[in-house]
Write a protein that holds these residues in place. Structure first.
Motif, PDB file in Angstrom:
ATOM      1  N   VAL A 228      37.454  10.630  48.799  1.00 19.18           N
ATOM      2  CA  VAL A 228      36.983  11.793  49.565  1.00 19.18           C
ATOM      3  C   VAL A 228      37.702  12.988  49.388  1.00 19.18           C
ATOM      4  O   VAL A 228      37.022  13.981  49.525  1.00 19.18           O
ATOM      5  N   ALA A 229      39.088  12.957  49.077  1.00 15.51           N
ATOM      6  CA  ALA A 229      39.667  13.990  48.827  1.00 15.51           C
ATOM      7  C   ALA A 229      39.272  14.691  47.234  1.00 15.51           C
ATOM      8  O   ALA A 229      39.401  15.906  47.526  1.00 15.51           O
ATOM      9  N   ILE A 230      38.826  13.780  46.630  1.00 14.12           N
ATOM     10  CA  ILE A 230      38.245  14.436  45.373  1.00 14.12           C
ATOM     11  C   ILE A 230      36.983  15.126  45.588  1.00 14.12           C
ATOM     12  O   ILE A 230      36.491  16.332  45.016  1.00 14.12           O
ATOM     13  N   VAL A 231      36.138  14.488  46.391  1.00 12.06           N
ATOM     14  CA  VAL A 231      34.933  15.356  47.147  1.00 12.06           C
ATOM     15  C   VAL A 231      35.182  16.517  47.383  1.00 12.06           C
ATOM     16  O   VAL A 231      34.736  17.460  47.321  1.00 12.06           O
ATOM     17  N   ALA A 232      36.173  16.554  48.416  1.00  8.93           N
ATOM     18  CA  ALA A 232      36.562  17.859  49.116  1.00  8.93           C
ATOM     19  C   ALA A 232      37.108  18.904  48.301  1.00  8.93           C
ATOM     20  O   ALA A 232      36.823  20.202  48.775  1.00  8.93           O
ATOM     21  N   ARG A 233      37.737  18.674  47.213  1.00  9.56           N
ATOM     22  CA  ARG A 233      38.296  19.664  46.241  1.00  9.56           C
ATOM     23  C   ARG A 233      37.133  20.048  45.321  1.00  9.56           C
ATOM     24  O   ARG A 233      37.499  21.113  44.870  1.00  9.56           O
ATOM     25  N   SER A 234      36.048  19.515  45.275  1.00  7.17           N
ATOM     26  CA  SER A 234      34.988  19.892  44.259  1.00  7.17           C
ATOM     27  C   SER A 234      33.956  20.932  45.036  1.00  7.17           C
ATOM     28  O   SER A 234      34.163  21.091  46.421  1.00  7.17           O
ATOM     29  N   ASN A 235      33.203  21.695  44.492  1.00 12.88           N
ATOM     30  CA  ASN A 235      32.245  22.480  45.392  1.00 12.88           C
ATOM     31  C   ASN A 235      30.860  22.593  44.448  1.00 12.88           C
ATOM     32  O   ASN A 235      30.779  21.849  43.359  1.00 12.88           O
TER      33      ASN A 235
ATOM     34  N   ASP B 276      37.059   3.299  58.103  1.00 12.45           N
ATOM     35  CA  ASP B 276      36.532   4.116  59.221  1.00 12.45           C
ATOM     36  C   ASP B 276      37.212   5.577  58.840  1.00 12.45           C
ATOM     37  O   ASP B 276      36.742   6.562  59.132  1.00 12.45           O
ATOM     38  N   LYS B 277      38.696   5.608  58.588  1.00  8.59           N
ATOM     39  CA  LYS B 277      39.214   6.687  58.446  1.00  8.59           C
ATOM     40  C   LYS B 277      38.769   7.595  57.257  1.00  8.59           C
ATOM     41  O   LYS B 277      38.533   8.755  57.390  1.00  8.59           O
ATOM     42  N   ALA B 278      38.304   6.923  56.220  1.00  3.65           N
ATOM     43  CA  ALA B 278      37.738   7.880  55.043  1.00  3.65           C
ATOM     44  C   ALA B 278      36.276   8.104  55.395  1.00  3.65           C
ATOM     45  O   ALA B 278      35.981   9.381  54.886  1.00  3.65           O
ATOM     46  N   TRP B 279      35.401   7.493  56.111  1.00  2.00           N
ATOM     47  CA  TRP B 279      34.328   7.786  56.331  1.00  2.00           C
ATOM     48  C   TRP B 279      34.382   9.117  57.343  1.00  2.00           C
ATOM     49  O   TRP B 279      33.423   9.901  57.338  1.00  2.00           O
ATOM     50  N   ILE B 280      35.034   8.957  58.183  1.00  4.58           N
ATOM     51  CA  ILE B 280      35.458  10.208  59.274  1.00  4.58           C
ATOM     52  C   ILE B 280      35.718  11.466  58.604  1.00  4.58           C
ATOM     53  O   ILE B 280      35.243  12.587  58.808  1.00  4.58           O
ATOM     54  N   ALA B 281      36.614  11.315  57.347  1.00  7.33           N
ATOM     55  CA  ALA B 281      37.158  12.503  56.501  1.00  7.33           C
ATOM     56  C   ALA B 281      35.904  12.808  55.781  1.00  7.33           C
ATOM     57  O   ALA B 281      35.633  14.215  55.692  1.00  7.33           O
ATOM     58  N   PHE B 282      35.110  12.076  55.499  1.00  8.60           N
ATOM     59  CA  PHE B 282      33.755  12.263  54.595  1.00  8.60           C
ATOM     60  C   PHE B 282      32.877  13.151  55.297  1.00  8.60           C
ATOM     61  O   PHE B 282      32.241  14.140  54.892  1.00  8.60           O
ATOM     62  N   ARG B 283      32.419  12.538  56.429  1.00  6.39           N
ATOM     63  CA  ARG B 283      31.291  13.230  57.203  1.00  6.39           C
ATOM     64  C   ARG B 283      31.878  14.658  57.895  1.00  6.39           C
ATOM     65  O   ARG B 283      31.120  15.362  57.823  1.00  6.39           O
ATOM     66  N   ALA B 284      33.283  15.003  57.898  1.00  9.04           N
ATOM     67  CA  ALA B 284      33.689  16.131  58.107  1.00  9.04           C
ATOM     68  C   ALA B 284      33.403  17.488  57.307  1.00  9.04           C
ATOM     69  O   ALA B 284      33.451  18.536  57.305  1.00  9.04           O
ATOM     70  N   LEU B 285      33.091  16.795  55.898  1.00  7.22           N
ATOM     71  CA  LEU B 285      32.708  17.550  54.787  1.00  7.22           C
ATOM     72  C   LEU B 285      31.304  18.342  54.971  1.00  7.22           C
ATOM     73  O   LEU B 285      31.279  19.485  54.376  1.00  7.22           O
TER      74      LEU B 285
END
Length: 360
Positions: A229-236, A259-268
């Motif tokens: 998820v962090a890699i997805v967040a750092r991309s654009n 669940d923790k990773a999915w919550i972070a993902f949907r926050a993108l």
């Protein structure tokens, strides 16, 4: 020699008994094309280049008519298939064949050609390997099987009409995928396997779609969900969207549940506002938007250009919705968000990507 470079596709086919000496695969009676491959070596180190010779024969047009001595095909490509593994970091190079793009090709009866080929890592993998104290492995240690596929497409009469067979006869269309038999080879230990840092560096340096393939194949094996998820967040831009698709596919394949990773993902993804989705310009940054299941939201399109709004499901194949966008008539997401999941929204007319819509 000139070389034709093709990215190796993702393949998950079972090996069906490769022979010791590869021969052409023949399906049915008198196939128009047969291919055989011979590898230079049957045993290689994990850091070596796999190479060999490809023997190509065109026997006769598919119609089998006496008057048709030649066949016509378009957009022909060579591609690599590996049995029981995925190889998004490897490329097939066929040497001696004309440079792409193959806009057309006319094959005469009994045409025979031999080409040299090799399997090489993509530039980003090669660069990472050369910068490492220990080179990266191109294949896992063990037994492997490969085959080469020739894809041909009938260009249609509207393009075929402007060309003539060398002998003045009729041009018969050639279309289909023609495969060699499986050839086996063994990989012995050498180098080091890809690690998490290698993967992250390659994902950020290679082309967006290939990055997503690498991310989907290697990510669940090398990375924890939170790091994915962090890699997805750092991309654009489009890279973020394609990586998001790859991440969702790993989740729906039941490879993990976090669940923790999915919550972070949907926050993108930002919640859709009252103004809805902005599809006014193809030059805008692709949106990453979240919408509740069944909610109706407007789609803004003020351009005079003809466009459409197509929603393609990331988790599975298929288009869920496809409708026209006209500046004179507002559109909305009614009936387009009836299924939960991540969807790539694009315009088939241009084609360009509007953005990604997470329906939940």
């Amino acid at each position: 020699m000139r070389a034709f470079l093709v990215a190796a596709p993702i393949v998950a086919l079972g090996c069906t008994g490769p022979s010791e000496r590869p021969v052409a695969e023949r399906a049915g009676d008198a196939p128009p094309v047969s291919i055989s491959i011979t590898l230079d070596r049957a045993t290689l180190a994990a850091t070596d280049e796999v190479a060999g010779t490809l023997h190509f024969e065109f026997h006769a047009p598919p119609s089998g008519s006496a008057e048709g001595a030649t066949a016509w095909c378009a957009d022909t490509t060579w591609r690599l298939e590996l049995a029981n593994e995925w190889a998004p970091l490897l490329d097939l190079v066929v040497e001696g064949d004309p440079d792409p793009p193959y806009l057309s090709r006319i094959l005469s009866k009994d045409h025979v050609a031999d080409y040299r080929f090799k399997i090489v890592p993509c530039p980003e993998f090669a660069g990472r390997s050369s910068a490492s104290a220990v080179p990266l492995r191109r294949f896992d240690v063990g037994n492997h099987a490969m085959r080469i596929v020739f894809d041909a497409r009938d260009p249609g009469a509207w393009r075929r009409a402007s060309f003539q067979a060398p002998d003045g006869g009729r041009l018969d269309p050639l279309e289909g995928s023609f495969k060699s038999r499986w050839a086996t080879f063994d990989i012995v230990a050498a180098g080091r396997p890809l690690d998490a840092d290698d993967l992250e560096a390659i994902v950020f340096s290679t082309e967006e779609r290939r990055a997503a393939d690498v991310f989907a194949v290697e990510g669940p094996r090398l990375l924890m969900p939170e790091r994915m998820v962090a890699i997805v967040a750092r991309s654009n831009g489009e890279r973020r969207g394609f990586l998001a698709e790859a991440f969702v596919r790993t989740r729906t394949a039941d490879r993990w549940f976090n669940d923790k990773a999915w919550i972070a993902f949907r926050a993108l993804f930002t919640d859709v506002g009252d103004s809805g989705l902005d599809c006014s310009s193809h030059e805008a940054t692709p949106f990453m938007t979240r919408i509740a299941l069944g909610r109706v939201a407007p789609i803004r399109h003020i351009s005079a250009a003809t466009c459409n709004f197509s929603m393609r499901w990331a988790e599975r194949s298929g288009v869920i919705a496809n409708f026209s966008l006209r500046s004179s008539r507002p559109a909305d997401t009614l009936n387009a968000v009836a299924i939960p999941g991540l969807f790539r929204c694009s315009c088939d007319v241009h084609p360009r990507i509007w953005g990604w819509l997470l329906v939940e």
